[in-house]
Design an enzyme around this catalytic site. Structure first.
Site, PDB file in Angstrom:
ATOM      1  N   GLY A 123       0.143  20.779  88.695  1.00 33.00           N
ATOM      2  CA  GLY A 123       0.570  21.826  89.875  1.00 33.00           C
ATOM      3  C   GLY A 123       0.056  20.883  90.688  1.00 33.00           C
ATOM      4  O   GLY A 123       0.179  21.052  91.375  1.00 33.00           O
ATOM      5  N   GLY A 125       1.367  17.368  91.193  1.00 37.51           N
ATOM      6  CA  GLY A 125       2.152  16.599  91.543  1.00 37.51           C
ATOM      7  C   GLY A 125       2.115  15.080  91.163  1.00 37.51           C
ATOM      8  O   GLY A 125       2.823  14.109  91.694  1.00 37.51           O
ATOM      9  N   SER A 127       3.719  15.043  87.671  1.00 38.56           N
ATOM     10  CA  SER A 127       4.321  15.372  87.046  1.00 38.56           C
ATOM     11  C   SER A 127       3.799  16.169  85.422  1.00 38.56           C
ATOM     12  O   SER A 127       4.405  15.868  84.208  1.00 38.56           O
ATOM     13  CB  SER A 127       5.070  13.785  86.735  1.00 38.56           C
ATOM     14  N   SER A 128       2.937  16.721  85.798  1.00 38.76           N
ATOM     15  CA  SER A 128       2.091  18.027  84.531  1.00 38.76           C
ATOM     16  C   SER A 128       3.925  18.884  83.788  1.00 38.76           C
ATOM     17  O   SER A 128       3.498  18.720  82.943  1.00 38.76           O
ATOM     18  CB  SER A 128       1.244  18.354  84.602  1.00 38.76           C
ATOM     19  N   SER A 129       4.609  18.730  84.078  1.00 40.97           N
ATOM     20  CA  SER A 129       6.043  19.705  83.665  1.00 40.97           C
ATOM     21  C   SER A 129       7.160  18.715  83.746  1.00 40.97           C
ATOM     22  O   SER A 129       7.499  19.031  82.221  1.00 40.97           O
ATOM     23  CB  SER A 129       6.834  20.023  84.802  1.00 40.97           C
ATOM     24  N   ASP A 174      10.418  12.029  87.091  1.00 39.14           N
ATOM     25  CA  ASP A 174       9.366  11.955  86.491  1.00 39.14           C
ATOM     26  C   ASP A 174       9.755  12.199  84.819  1.00 39.14           C
ATOM     27  O   ASP A 174       8.422  11.504  84.024  1.00 39.14           O
ATOM     28  CB  ASP A 174       9.294  13.165  86.752  1.00 39.14           C
TER      29      ASP A 174
HETATM   30  C1  GLA Z   1       9.626  15.087  91.984  1.00 35.17           C
HETATM   31  C2  GLA Z   1      11.207  14.863  91.273  1.00 35.17           C
HETATM   32  C3  GLA Z   1      11.545  13.683  91.359  1.00 35.17           C
HETATM   33  C4  GLA Z   1      11.291  12.967  92.949  1.00 35.17           C
HETATM   34  C5  GLA Z   1      10.150  13.349  93.501  1.00 35.17           C
HETATM   35  C6  GLA Z   1       9.834  12.873  94.639  1.00 35.17           C
HETATM   36  O1  GLA Z   1       8.330  14.722  91.669  1.00 35.17           O
HETATM   37  O2  GLA Z   1      10.583  15.801  89.879  1.00 35.17           O
HETATM   38  O3  GLA Z   1      12.558  13.763  90.554  1.00 35.17           O
HETATM   39  O4  GLA Z   1      12.447  13.184  93.212  1.00 35.17           O
HETATM   40  O5  GLA Z   1      10.181  14.868  93.360  1.00 35.17           O
HETATM   41  O6  GLA Z   1      10.326  11.632  94.846  1.00 35.17           O
END
Ligand code: GLA
Length: 392
Positions: A123, A125, A127-129, A174
């Site tokens: 959580g 930001g 990109s753990s998901s 991501d």
């Molecule tokens: C999240 C989304 C991505 C991108 C970013 C913002 O990480 O998963 O696809 O849109 O926000 O750049």
């Protein structure tokens, strides 16, 4: 945790022996620049991190996938013949969504047991998901017997799972970087065509300090989806007034300006302006980074932060505090929020010999302003998803 400990935990959970156990991992990411334009046909410039989601897995001879995580009590058992049924579960819908999508697209699935372990902060930001999705896809496809996986296709499949199964309208960035990342490189990705190039991430005397605001998670997904629909509405205004554009990022700033009076809602105009100017900055960043002109690269990062803060309004008081504080610290040549925003992380390009001082000052000032401490990470650009002997 070392491999031995993870495997021990796996065996305690599922029994049996080590035979047939395989290990996969997929990384989180930062984005250098190009924010919120992947879903507007723009370019993005992410790099994979050294932090990964790891999966220990073994076929179980049943018609079900069982999974668990090292840091959660939840256990999920998903039946292979009804993968569409796990959408609302508290934990595990990303994995089930990916399994469902693999099956729908004709990949063969085999029943297996999986144990997840993550070093990508959750959580935040980073990109753990996406790293969970990509590692799940890689693992299930390989266990199902896939030989030559095209990682770009795996990324697209994972995005589809997140859009359609989880209900988050994310772009492709991501999943893509998690799937194809390369050690010591960023990728410059055209999100309209999915063409990309690897760009050496050479920062010389500088390093990237990641500051996690530790902001509480608030409605991030719904704000994200809202921004996305605002961009669609902005494009619709332009096209209803004589424009013929597929995406916002095709436009130059002069073209956008020529439609300014068509916007009754000024907010929509500002959203579009962020996209158009961010695309220009991202393209220029490639040039400056390739030339080793870090000062100019850094100043573009600052401009990008101002644009996403003021025109796109996707930061929040915590990210704004980090940016303001970073601006005043000696040795910082660039700083911006990274990822989806609304809390999450900032990246700052800091002289290596000033990095410790940066963390000290940031820690003190941020805590004073916000009321709790931030966290810091140091990570090189890491490798994309892979089957490994030893995880990291
Ligand atoms: C999240 C989304 C991505 C991108 C970013 C913002 O990480 O998963 O696809 O849109 O926000 O750049």
């Amino acid at each position: 945790m070392i491999d031995g400990a993870l495997i021990k935990q796996f065996l305690e959970l599922y029994g049996g022996s080590e035979e047939g156990i395989r290990i996969f991992q997929a990384p989180g990411r930062i984005n250098l620049i190009g924010e919120h334009i992947d879903y507007n046909g723009g370019h993005v410039f992410p790099a994979a991190l050294d932090m990964n989601t790891v999966v220990i897995a073994r076929p179980n001879g049943k018609d079900e996938i069982r999974f668990a995580a090292t840091d959660l009590p939840d256990r999920v058992c998903a039946k292979l013949d009804s993968l569409e049924n796990y959408k609302g579960i508290k934990w595990g819908s990303y994995q089930c969504g990916v399994a469902y999508m693999l099956q729908r697209e004709g990949y063969r699935l085999t029943g297996c047991d999986m144990l997840f372990h993550g070093t990508v902060p959750f959580g935040a930001g980073l990109s753990s998901s996406a790293s969970i999705e990509v590692v799940t896809a890689l693992c299930l496809a390989k266990l199902g017997g896939a030989k030559q996986l095209v990682m770009e296709d795996i990324a697209v499949l994972c995005q589809k799972a997140e859009n359609e199964y989880v209900g988050m309208s994310c772009g492709i960035m991501d999943q893509f970087i998690s799937a194809v990342g390369k050690k010591d490189h960023a990728i410059f990705l055209n999100c309209r065509t999915l063409e990309y190039e690897y760009v050496p991430l050479e920062l010389g005397d500088y390093t990237i300090v990641i500051t996690n605001t530790n902001a509480p998670h608030k409605l991030t997904d719904s704000q994200y989806n809202q921004r996305r629909s605002e961009c669609e509405r902005a494009l619709a205004v332009i096209n209803a007034n004589g424009g013929a554009y597929q995406t916002l990022c095709e436009m130059g700033i002069a073209e956008l300006e020529s439609f300014r009076d068509c916007f009754q809602d000024e907010v929509l105009y500002r959203r579009a302006r962020h996209c158009v100017t961010e695309e220009m900055r991202t393209i220029l960043s490639l040039k400056y980074l390739s030339e080793g002109n870090l000062e100019m690269f850094g100043s573009l990062l600052k401009e990008a932060n101002v644009s996403i803060r003021d025109d796109y309004e996707a930061t929040g008081k915590e990210l704004d505090a980090v940016f303001d504080i970073a601006e005043g610290i000696d040795g910082v040549i660039g700083s911006r929020m990274t990822g989806g925003g609304f809390g999450g992380c900032n990246i700052s390009i800091v002289r290596k010999d000033k990095a410790e001082e940066f963390r000290q000052i940031m820690n003190e000032e941020y805590t004073k302003r916000i009321g709790y401490a931030p966290a810091f990470y140091q990570s090189g650009a890491g490798q994309g998803a892979a089957e490994v002997e030893k995880w990291r």
